[in-house]
Design a protein around this motif. Structure first.
Motif, PDB file in Angstrom:
ATOM      1  N   VAL B  10     -49.776 -31.433 -33.326  1.00 46.17           N
ATOM      2  CA  VAL B  10     -49.052 -31.578 -32.045  1.00 46.17           C
ATOM      3  C   VAL B  10     -47.546 -31.410 -32.308  1.00 46.17           C
ATOM      4  O   VAL B  10     -46.833 -30.775 -31.527  1.00 46.17           O
ATOM      5  CB  VAL B  10     -49.339 -32.942 -31.382  1.00 46.17           C
ATOM      6  N   THR B  14     -45.302 -28.391 -30.731  1.00 46.91           N
ATOM      7  CA  THR B  14     -44.110 -28.708 -29.930  1.00 46.91           C
ATOM      8  C   THR B  14     -42.870 -28.064 -30.560  1.00 46.91           C
ATOM      9  O   THR B  14     -42.027 -27.505 -29.859  1.00 46.91           O
ATOM     10  CB  THR B  14     -43.939 -30.233 -29.812  1.00 46.91           C
ATOM     11  N   SER B  17     -42.853 -24.371 -29.880  1.00 47.26           N
ATOM     12  CA  SER B  17     -42.488 -24.108 -28.490  1.00 47.26           C
ATOM     13  C   SER B  17     -40.972 -24.279 -28.301  1.00 47.26           C
ATOM     14  O   SER B  17     -40.327 -23.486 -27.599  1.00 47.26           O
ATOM     15  CB  SER B  17     -43.270 -25.066 -27.593  1.00 47.26           C
ATOM     16  N   MET B  18     -40.403 -25.281 -28.947  1.00 50.25           N
ATOM     17  CA  MET B  18     -38.954 -25.513 -28.852  1.00 50.25           C
ATOM     18  C   MET B  18     -38.159 -24.409 -29.542  1.00 50.25           C
ATOM     19  O   MET B  18     -37.012 -24.125 -29.165  1.00 50.25           O
ATOM     20  CB  MET B  18     -38.580 -26.867 -29.463  1.00 50.25           C
ATOM     21  N   LEU B  21     -36.829 -21.756 -27.275  1.00 48.83           N
ATOM     22  CA  LEU B  21     -35.708 -22.258 -26.481  1.00 48.83           C
ATOM     23  C   LEU B  21     -34.431 -22.320 -27.331  1.00 48.83           C
ATOM     24  O   LEU B  21     -33.348 -21.928 -26.882  1.00 48.83           O
ATOM     25  CB  LEU B  21     -36.064 -23.643 -25.930  1.00 48.83           C
ATOM     26  N   ARG B  38     -26.369 -28.214 -24.625  1.00 49.52           N
ATOM     27  CA  ARG B  38     -27.621 -27.722 -24.016  1.00 49.52           C
ATOM     28  C   ARG B  38     -28.824 -28.025 -24.897  1.00 49.52           C
ATOM     29  O   ARG B  38     -29.894 -28.404 -24.409  1.00 49.52           O
ATOM     30  CB  ARG B  38     -27.533 -26.208 -23.760  1.00 49.52           C
ATOM     31  N   LYS B  41     -29.655 -31.785 -24.681  1.00 47.16           N
ATOM     32  CA  LYS B  41     -30.296 -32.159 -23.419  1.00 47.16           C
ATOM     33  C   LYS B  41     -31.802 -31.845 -23.469  1.00 47.16           C
ATOM     34  O   LYS B  41     -32.634 -32.681 -23.107  1.00 47.16           O
ATOM     35  CB  LYS B  41     -29.624 -31.402 -22.263  1.00 47.16           C
ATOM     36  N   SER B  42     -32.135 -30.657 -23.936  1.00 45.23           N
ATOM     37  CA  SER B  42     -33.552 -30.273 -24.002  1.00 45.23           C
ATOM     38  C   SER B  42     -34.305 -31.089 -25.043  1.00 45.23           C
ATOM     39  O   SER B  42     -35.443 -31.519 -24.806  1.00 45.23           O
ATOM     40  CB  SER B  42     -33.681 -28.774 -24.323  1.00 45.23           C
ATOM     41  N   LEU B  45     -35.097 -34.522 -23.610  1.00 45.82           N
ATOM     42  CA  LEU B  45     -36.187 -34.539 -22.640  1.00 45.82           C
ATOM     43  C   LEU B  45     -37.545 -34.399 -23.326  1.00 45.82           C
ATOM     44  O   LEU B  45     -38.455 -35.198 -23.109  1.00 45.82           O
ATOM     45  CB  LEU B  45     -36.006 -33.392 -21.629  1.00 45.82           C
ATOM     46  N   VAL B  46     -37.664 -33.388 -24.174  1.00 44.57           N
ATOM     47  CA  VAL B  46     -38.950 -33.141 -24.832  1.00 44.57           C
ATOM     48  C   VAL B  46     -39.228 -34.222 -25.880  1.00 44.57           C
ATOM     49  O   VAL B  46     -40.360 -34.683 -26.021  1.00 44.57           O
ATOM     50  CB  VAL B  46     -38.983 -31.725 -25.475  1.00 44.57           C
ATOM     51  N   ASP B  49     -40.626 -37.473 -24.371  1.00 44.97           N
ATOM     52  CA  ASP B  49     -42.005 -37.242 -23.939  1.00 44.97           C
ATOM     53  C   ASP B  49     -42.952 -37.215 -25.136  1.00 44.97           C
ATOM     54  O   ASP B  49     -44.016 -37.827 -25.112  1.00 44.97           O
ATOM     55  CB  ASP B  49     -42.063 -35.875 -23.242  1.00 44.97           C
ATOM     56  N   PHE B  50     -42.520 -36.499 -26.159  1.00 41.13           N
ATOM     57  CA  PHE B  50     -43.332 -36.359 -27.368  1.00 41.13           C
ATOM     58  C   PHE B  50     -43.561 -37.729 -28.011  1.00 41.13           C
ATOM     59  O   PHE B  50     -44.680 -38.086 -28.378  1.00 41.13           O
ATOM     60  CB  PHE B  50     -42.638 -35.410 -28.353  1.00 41.13           C
ATOM     61  N   GLN B  53     -45.968 -39.853 -25.966  1.00 48.19           N
ATOM     62  CA  GLN B  53     -47.349 -39.348 -26.087  1.00 48.19           C
ATOM     63  C   GLN B  53     -47.966 -39.735 -27.426  1.00 48.19           C
ATOM     64  O   GLN B  53     -49.113 -40.156 -27.501  1.00 48.19           O
ATOM     65  CB  GLN B  53     -47.353 -37.817 -25.961  1.00 48.19           C
ATOM     66  N   MET B  54     -47.195 -39.587 -28.492  1.00 48.26           N
ATOM     67  CA  MET B  54     -47.713 -39.899 -29.824  1.00 48.26           C
ATOM     68  C   MET B  54     -47.916 -41.401 -30.008  1.00 48.26           C
ATOM     69  O   MET B  54     -48.859 -41.838 -30.653  1.00 48.26           O
ATOM     70  CB  MET B  54     -46.776 -39.350 -30.911  1.00 48.26           C
TER      71      MET B  54
END
Lengths: 76, 184
Positions: B10, B14, B17-18, B21, B38, B41-42, B45-46, B49-50, B53-54
Protein backbone atom coordinates in the motif's frame (compact mmCIF):
# COMPACT_ATOMS: atom_id res chain seq x y z
CA UNK A 1 31.06 17.92 -1.35
CA UNK A 2 29.83 18.51 2.16
CA UNK A 3 26.19 18.36 3.20
CA UNK A 4 26.16 22.13 3.71
CA UNK A 5 27.64 22.68 0.29
CA UNK A 6 25.10 20.32 -1.26
CA UNK A 7 22.16 22.15 0.31
CA UNK A 8 23.56 25.54 -0.58
CA UNK A 9 24.29 24.49 -4.15
CA UNK A 10 20.81 22.99 -4.52
CA UNK A 11 19.12 26.19 -3.31
CA UNK A 12 21.37 28.37 -5.44
CA UNK A 13 20.67 26.27 -8.54
CA UNK A 14 16.96 26.58 -7.83
CA UNK A 15 17.23 30.35 -7.47
CA UNK A 16 18.97 30.50 -10.85
CA UNK A 17 16.45 28.14 -12.45
CA UNK A 18 19.15 25.57 -13.22
CA UNK A 19 18.84 21.80 -12.90
CA UNK A 20 22.32 20.37 -12.43
CA UNK A 21 23.29 16.80 -13.28
CA UNK A 22 25.75 14.11 -12.16
CA UNK A 23 26.44 15.91 -8.89
CA UNK A 24 26.63 12.80 -6.70
CA UNK A 25 30.39 12.42 -6.71
CA UNK A 26 31.38 16.06 -6.85
CA UNK A 27 34.40 17.02 -4.79
CA UNK A 28 34.45 20.01 -2.45
CA UNK A 29 36.55 21.88 -5.03
CA UNK A 30 34.20 21.10 -7.90
CA UNK A 31 31.16 22.15 -5.83
CA UNK A 32 32.88 25.41 -4.82
CA UNK A 33 33.71 26.14 -8.43
CA UNK A 34 30.08 25.53 -9.48
CA UNK A 35 28.80 27.72 -6.63
CA UNK A 36 31.00 30.59 -7.81
CA UNK A 37 29.83 30.10 -11.41
CA UNK A 38 26.17 30.13 -10.39
CA UNK A 39 26.60 33.21 -8.20
CA UNK A 40 27.64 35.16 -11.30
CA UNK A 41 24.40 34.29 -13.07
CA UNK A 42 21.25 36.41 -12.83
CA UNK A 43 18.36 35.03 -10.81
CA UNK A 44 15.69 33.25 -12.82
CA UNK A 45 12.27 34.74 -13.39
CA UNK A 46 9.51 32.39 -12.37
CA UNK A 47 5.86 32.36 -13.31
CA UNK A 48 3.05 32.65 -10.83
CA UNK A 49 1.26 29.35 -10.54
CA UNK A 50 -1.90 29.39 -12.67
CA UNK A 51 -5.42 28.34 -11.74
CA UNK A 52 -5.14 25.49 -14.26
CA UNK A 53 -1.97 24.22 -12.66
CA UNK A 54 -3.50 24.37 -9.19
CA UNK A 55 -6.53 22.52 -10.52
CA UNK A 56 -4.31 19.84 -12.03
CA UNK A 57 -2.40 19.41 -8.74
CA UNK A 58 -5.68 19.13 -6.84
CA UNK A 59 -6.96 16.60 -9.34
CA UNK A 60 -3.83 14.45 -9.06
CA UNK A 61 -3.92 14.66 -5.25
CA UNK A 62 -7.60 13.63 -5.23
CA UNK A 63 -6.84 10.73 -7.58
CA UNK A 64 -4.19 9.40 -5.19
CA UNK A 65 -6.60 9.70 -2.27
CA UNK A 66 -9.31 7.92 -4.29
CA UNK A 67 -6.91 5.04 -4.90
CA UNK A 68 -6.24 4.85 -1.18
CA UNK A 69 -9.95 4.79 -0.44
CA UNK A 70 -10.44 1.78 -2.69
CA UNK A 71 -8.97 -0.23 0.17
CA UNK A 72 -11.54 -1.33 2.73
CA UNK A 73 -9.35 -1.02 5.77
CA UNK A 74 -11.90 0.52 8.03
CA UNK A 75 -15.08 -1.45 7.49
CA UNK A 76 -14.41 -4.67 9.37
CA UNK B 1 -3.40 -16.35 15.69
CA UNK B 2 -4.51 -15.29 12.19
CA UNK B 3 -2.10 -15.12 9.27
CA UNK B 4 0.05 -12.02 9.12
CA UNK B 5 -0.20 -9.18 6.66
CA UNK B 6 2.48 -7.19 4.85
CA UNK B 7 1.04 -3.70 4.28
CA UNK B 8 4.10 -2.37 2.43
CA UNK B 9 2.49 -2.72 -1.03
CA UNK B 10 0.00 0.00 0.00
CA UNK B 11 2.92 2.31 0.81
CA UNK B 12 4.53 1.44 -2.52
CA UNK B 13 1.31 2.08 -4.50
CA UNK B 14 0.70 5.39 -2.75
CA UNK B 15 4.31 6.49 -3.29
CA UNK B 16 4.15 5.59 -6.98
CA UNK B 17 0.92 7.50 -7.37
CA UNK B 18 2.48 10.53 -5.64
CA UNK B 19 5.54 10.34 -7.90
CA UNK B 20 3.54 11.52 -10.93
CA UNK B 21 2.31 14.50 -8.95
CA UNK B 22 5.80 15.28 -7.66
CA UNK B 23 7.18 15.21 -11.22
CA UNK B 24 4.37 17.47 -12.43
CA UNK B 25 5.11 20.08 -9.74
CA UNK B 26 8.89 19.90 -10.26
CA UNK B 27 8.48 20.60 -13.97
CA UNK B 28 6.42 23.76 -13.49
CA UNK B 29 8.23 27.06 -14.05
CA UNK B 30 7.39 28.32 -10.55
CA UNK B 31 9.75 29.35 -7.78
CA UNK B 32 11.39 26.69 -5.61
CA UNK B 33 9.45 27.99 -2.57
CA UNK B 34 6.17 27.66 -4.45
CA UNK B 35 7.10 24.10 -5.42
CA UNK B 36 7.84 23.29 -1.78
CA UNK B 37 4.50 24.78 -0.69
CA UNK B 38 2.54 22.83 -3.30
CA UNK B 39 4.33 19.57 -2.55
CA UNK B 40 3.81 19.99 1.19
CA UNK B 41 0.10 20.64 0.75
CA UNK B 42 -0.42 17.46 -1.28
CA UNK B 43 1.81 15.35 0.97
CA UNK B 44 -0.15 16.57 3.98
CA UNK B 45 -3.49 15.63 2.49
CA UNK B 46 -2.45 12.21 1.23
CA UNK B 47 -0.16 11.55 4.19
CA UNK B 48 -2.86 12.01 6.81
CA UNK B 49 -5.26 9.80 4.87
CA UNK B 50 -2.61 7.14 4.44
CA UNK B 51 -1.65 7.20 8.12
CA UNK B 52 -5.23 6.85 9.31
CA UNK B 53 -5.97 4.04 6.85
CA UNK B 54 -2.89 2.10 7.95
CA UNK B 55 -3.66 2.71 11.61
CA UNK B 56 -7.23 1.47 11.17
CA UNK B 57 -6.14 -1.58 9.17
CA UNK B 58 -3.69 -2.62 11.86
CA UNK B 59 -6.13 -1.84 14.69
CA UNK B 60 -8.64 -4.11 13.02
CA UNK B 61 -5.97 -6.78 12.65
CA UNK B 62 -5.01 -6.45 16.31
CA UNK B 63 -8.63 -6.26 17.47
CA UNK B 64 -7.98 -2.89 19.06
CA UNK B 65 -10.34 -0.63 17.14
CA UNK B 66 -11.76 0.58 20.46
CA UNK B 67 -8.90 3.08 20.66
CA UNK B 68 -8.52 5.76 18.01
CA UNK B 69 -5.37 7.38 16.72
CA UNK B 70 -3.48 10.28 18.26
CA UNK B 71 -2.50 11.29 14.75
CA UNK B 72 -1.20 14.81 14.48
CA UNK B 73 -0.06 16.18 11.14
CA UNK B 74 3.49 15.30 10.20
CA UNK B 75 4.07 18.93 9.28
CA UNK B 76 7.77 19.17 10.14
CA UNK B 77 8.59 15.91 8.42
CA UNK B 78 6.58 16.91 5.34
CA UNK B 79 8.17 20.38 5.09
CA UNK B 80 11.58 18.74 5.29
CA UNK B 81 10.63 16.11 2.70
CA UNK B 82 9.24 18.71 0.27
CA UNK B 83 12.38 20.85 0.54
CA UNK B 84 14.61 17.82 0.05
CA UNK B 85 12.68 16.76 -3.04
CA UNK B 86 13.14 20.20 -4.62
CA UNK B 87 16.81 20.29 -3.64
CA UNK B 88 17.48 16.80 -5.01
CA UNK B 89 15.77 17.73 -8.24
CA UNK B 90 17.92 20.85 -8.58
CA UNK B 91 20.98 18.65 -8.15
CA UNK B 92 19.76 16.16 -10.77
CA UNK B 93 19.37 13.44 -8.15
CA UNK B 94 16.46 10.97 -8.07
CA UNK B 95 13.48 11.88 -5.89
CA UNK B 96 11.27 8.79 -6.02
CA UNK B 97 13.11 7.07 -3.16
CA UNK B 98 12.34 10.01 -0.87
CA UNK B 99 8.61 9.61 -1.44
CA UNK B 100 8.76 5.86 -0.81
CA UNK B 101 10.80 6.39 2.38
CA UNK B 102 8.18 8.84 3.62
CA UNK B 103 5.31 6.38 3.21
CA UNK B 104 7.34 3.54 4.71
CA UNK B 105 8.03 5.74 7.70
CA UNK B 106 4.35 6.77 8.04
CA UNK B 107 3.34 3.09 7.84
CA UNK B 108 5.79 2.19 10.62
CA UNK B 109 4.49 4.98 12.86
CA UNK B 110 0.86 3.99 12.28
CA UNK B 111 1.64 0.34 13.02
CA UNK B 112 3.55 1.22 16.16
CA UNK B 113 0.67 3.32 17.45
CA UNK B 114 -1.76 0.48 16.77
CA UNK B 115 0.56 -1.91 18.62
CA UNK B 116 0.72 0.34 21.69
CA UNK B 117 -3.08 0.52 21.77
CA UNK B 118 -3.48 -3.24 21.32
CA UNK B 119 -1.06 -4.02 24.15
CA UNK B 120 -2.94 -1.63 26.44
CA UNK B 121 -6.09 -3.68 25.69
CA UNK B 122 -4.22 -6.86 26.68
CA UNK B 123 -3.99 -8.09 23.08
CA UNK B 124 -0.91 -9.90 21.84
CA UNK B 125 -0.16 -9.05 18.21
CA UNK B 126 3.28 -9.67 16.73
CA UNK B 127 5.60 -7.99 14.30
CA UNK B 128 7.77 -10.30 12.23
CA UNK B 129 10.64 -8.40 10.68
CA UNK B 130 12.65 -10.47 8.23
CA UNK B 131 15.56 -9.79 5.94
CA UNK B 132 15.46 -10.21 2.19
CA UNK B 133 18.75 -11.57 0.84
CA UNK B 134 22.04 -10.00 1.87
CA UNK B 135 21.59 -7.31 4.44
CA UNK B 136 23.39 -5.13 6.94
CA UNK B 137 24.19 -5.62 10.64
CA UNK B 138 21.71 -2.88 11.56
CA UNK B 139 18.83 -4.86 10.02
CA UNK B 140 20.12 -8.18 11.40
CA UNK B 141 19.76 -6.83 14.93
CA UNK B 142 16.16 -5.83 14.25
CA UNK B 143 15.06 -9.08 12.56
CA UNK B 144 12.84 -11.45 14.53
CA UNK B 145 9.37 -11.95 15.89
CA UNK B 146 8.43 -9.18 18.30
CA UNK B 147 5.64 -8.81 20.81
CA UNK B 148 5.17 -5.21 21.94
CA UNK B 149 7.88 -3.86 19.59
CA UNK B 150 9.26 -0.40 20.23
CA UNK B 151 9.09 2.30 17.56
CA UNK B 152 12.71 1.72 16.56
CA UNK B 153 11.88 -1.75 15.21
CA UNK B 154 9.68 -0.20 12.52
CA UNK B 155 12.41 2.07 11.16
CA UNK B 156 14.23 1.52 7.89
CA UNK B 157 17.46 2.83 6.45
CA UNK B 158 17.57 4.13 2.87
CA UNK B 159 16.80 1.34 0.37
CA UNK B 160 15.97 -1.11 3.18
CA UNK B 161 14.03 -4.06 1.76
CA UNK B 162 13.20 -5.85 5.01
CA UNK B 163 9.80 -7.45 5.16
CA UNK B 164 7.41 -6.35 7.93
CA UNK B 165 4.48 -8.63 8.68
CA UNK B 166 2.01 -7.82 11.43
CA UNK B 167 -0.16 -10.57 12.88
CA UNK B 168 -3.12 -10.50 15.19
CA UNK B 169 -6.66 -11.75 15.16
CA UNK B 170 -8.44 -10.61 12.01
CA UNK B 171 -6.25 -10.58 8.93
CA UNK B 172 -8.72 -11.59 6.20
CA UNK B 173 -6.71 -14.76 5.54
CA UNK B 174 -3.47 -12.80 5.33
CA UNK B 175 -4.25 -11.66 1.80
CA UNK B 176 -3.89 -7.94 1.26
CA UNK B 177 -6.21 -7.87 -1.76
CA UNK B 178 -9.00 -9.19 0.47
CA UNK B 179 -9.13 -5.63 1.80
CA UNK B 180 -10.09 -4.31 -1.62
CA UNK B 181 -13.59 -2.93 -1.63
CA UNK B 182 -15.97 -4.74 -3.94
CA UNK B 183 -16.68 -2.82 -7.14
CA UNK B 184 -20.09 -1.23 -7.18
Amino acid sequence: MTENQRNYLADLAGQKGIRLSDTDNWSVAKASEEIERLKEMPDATFDEITEEEIEQIDKMTARTMDELHKWGFNNG
Amino acid sequence: MAKGINFSPVATDTAESMDSLVKYILNLNISPEEKITRLAKSFNLVGSDFYIQMFEANSQLFDSTAIGTDYSEMTDQIDCLSRKIVQNDNLGRPVDRLTKDFYDSALGKAQHEAFVNAVSLDKHPTLTRSMVGETCDWCKKKAGVWVDPDAELFTRHADCDCLFVTSGYNSRNGILTNYRKARK
